[in-house]
Design an enzyme around this catalytic site. Structure first.
Site, PDB file in Angstrom:
ATOM      1  N   ARG A  61       0.944  -1.283  -0.113  1.00 30.00           N
ATOM      2  CA  ARG A  61       0.045  -0.068   0.030  1.00 30.00           C
ATOM      3  C   ARG A  61       0.732   1.360   0.179  1.00 30.00           C
ATOM      4  O   ARG A  61       1.738   1.490   0.910  1.00 30.00           O
ATOM      5  CB  ARG A  61      -0.922  -0.138   1.395  1.00 30.00           C
ATOM      6  CG  ARG A  61      -2.033   1.312   1.306  1.00 30.00           C
ATOM      7  CD  ARG A  61      -2.634   1.020   2.533  1.00 30.00           C
ATOM      8  NE  ARG A  61      -3.729   2.191   2.522  1.00 30.00           N
ATOM      9  CZ  ARG A  61      -5.009   2.152   2.030  1.00 30.00           C
ATOM     10  NH1 ARG A  61      -5.451   1.110   1.550  1.00 30.00           N
ATOM     11  NH2 ARG A  61      -5.853   3.168   2.292  1.00 30.00           N
ATOM     12  N   HIS A  65      -6.770 -12.329 -11.496  1.00 29.21           N
ATOM     13  CA  HIS A  65      -5.707 -11.852 -12.188  1.00 29.21           C
ATOM     14  C   HIS A  65      -4.642 -12.838 -12.152  1.00 29.21           C
ATOM     15  O   HIS A  65      -3.462 -12.768 -12.654  1.00 29.21           O
ATOM     16  CB  HIS A  65      -5.185 -10.904 -11.050  1.00 29.21           C
ATOM     17  CG  HIS A  65      -5.980  -9.616 -10.901  1.00 29.21           C
ATOM     18  ND1 HIS A  65      -5.880  -8.715  -9.887  1.00 29.21           N
ATOM     19  CD2 HIS A  65      -7.124  -9.402 -11.747  1.00 29.21           C
ATOM     20  CE1 HIS A  65      -6.842  -7.729 -10.002  1.00 29.21           C
ATOM     21  NE2 HIS A  65      -7.487  -8.110 -11.091  1.00 29.21           N
ATOM     22  N   CYS A 121       4.484 -17.800 -22.675  1.00 26.86           N
ATOM     23  CA  CYS A 121       5.501 -17.074 -23.488  1.00 26.86           C
ATOM     24  C   CYS A 121       5.290 -15.555 -23.529  1.00 26.86           C
ATOM     25  O   CYS A 121       3.984 -15.138 -23.368  1.00 26.86           O
ATOM     26  CB  CYS A 121       5.178 -17.495 -24.920  1.00 26.86           C
ATOM     27  SG  CYS A 121       6.312 -16.821 -25.942  1.00 26.86           S
ATOM     28  N   CYS A 154       3.655 -17.030 -28.078  1.00 23.51           N
ATOM     29  CA  CYS A 154       3.554 -17.809 -29.527  1.00 23.51           C
ATOM     30  C   CYS A 154       2.604 -18.905 -29.793  1.00 23.51           C
ATOM     31  O   CYS A 154       2.183 -19.214 -30.490  1.00 23.51           O
ATOM     32  CB  CYS A 154       5.064 -18.576 -29.584  1.00 23.51           C
ATOM     33  SG  CYS A 154       5.251 -19.820 -28.324  1.00 23.51           S
ATOM     34  N   CYS A 193       9.166 -21.957 -28.165  1.00 18.78           N
ATOM     35  CA  CYS A 193       9.608 -21.232 -29.028  1.00 18.78           C
ATOM     36  C   CYS A 193      11.213 -20.702 -28.663  1.00 18.78           C
ATOM     37  O   CYS A 193      11.728 -20.191 -29.455  1.00 18.78           O
ATOM     38  CB  CYS A 193       8.887 -19.850 -29.487  1.00 18.78           C
ATOM     39  SG  CYS A 193       8.658 -18.900 -28.190  1.00 18.78           S
TER      40      CYS A 193
END
Length: 280
Positions: A40, A134, A142, A146, A175
């Site tokens: 906070r 969240h 990634c 990708c 990737c």
């Protein structure tokens, strides 16, 4: 004990005892009693991460996805430190009290949290009964991305605490690009929400078949980002749920809902004491 708080504990205990369904909504304040930091304000953040103060960086700056593209060691430094902290943290007793009530009063239940720390699952709540709006810091994606792949993070990432830079950069197994935590950051346009979307669908199915009366226990949900408070109040409005708001600062809510001005653990212990006294 203040008479008003005692009455709130009594009213909350009575509501929980008579409820058939319990929805638990939790913001960042839920973790404070487990020893997790309170970010906070800038001073609160800098108290936890003093190395960021000379750089003039606050929590919103540090939790920015651009770091994973522009300076991955810096981006991973902040998140790797948090991952290690959450892995080492033991959820406080309040989590067990909630599980105890669910069992004792044979309530169906669901958890909605804006926290990305995985503490509810660690405390023993079923993953099928948790909606992390969240995302979760314990899962990766990634940076590019990708693909839509999301995978569990089982790796240790050492951090130089003097610079808050990671000594290891995690890579996408598909990737080879830099990977990042599967959490919604500030100014984030590449977060993959599929895992949270599936949890949301589980929550939607739960709402279609729950048994009233419903009680919502909301803990540590602030007003700066009001996602959790809004979800609690939506249940009060659309599902006639009674809301018990436990918060040391932003505790006010209009009757018949119940305000309890204290931290999460203290509030849950106060309610539990009343539940036990009514039983004896």
């Amino acid at each position: 004990m203040d008479v008003g708080i005692r009455q709130s504990f009594q009213d909350a205990a009575r509501a929980i005892k008579n409820a058939r369904t319990l929805v638990i909504t939790a913001g960042a304040g839920m973790g404070v009693d487990s020893g997790l930091p309170d970010y906070r304000g800038e001073k609160g953040f800098w108290k936890c991460y003093p190395m960021y103060e000379p750089l003039g960086l606050n929590y919103y700056d540090a939790a920015n996805p651009m770091h994973f593209e522009e300076d991955p060691a810096f981006g991973w430094g902040f998140y790797a430190h948090r991952i290690d902290l959450y892995r080492k943290t033991t959820p406080h007793q309040g989590f067990q009290l909630l599980l105890k009530w669910i069992s004792r009063f044979e309530m169906d239940h669901f958890v909605i949290t804006s926290n990305v720390d995985g503490q509810f699952q660690k405390a023993g709540f079923s993953s099928e009964k948790v909606y992390e709006v969240h995302g979760s810091i314990h899962y990766l994606q990634c940076t590019r991305p990708c693909s839509s792949a999301i995978w569990e993070n089982k790796e240790d990432i050492p951090v130089d605490l003097s610079t808050m830079r990671a000594k290891k950069i995690l890579r996408c197994p598909h990737c080879g690009n830099v990977s990042r935590p599967n959490v919604l950051m500030f100014g984030d346009f590449t977060w993959l929400s599929e895992r949270s979307d599936e949890q949301s669908r589980n929550y939607g199915s739960f709402l279609k078949k729950y048994t009233p009366p419903m009680v919502v226990v909301e803990m540590g949900a602030g007003t700066a980002i009001s996602t959790i408070r809004n979800m609690s109040e939506s249940l009060g409005k659309h599902h006639k749920a009674l809301i018990i708001r436990i918060n040391p600062r932003d505790y006010r809510i209009s009757p018949p809902h119940i305000s309890i001005p204290c931290g999460a653990l203290e509030g849950l212990q106060g309610i539990n004491k009343q539940l036990n006294s009514e039983e004896n």
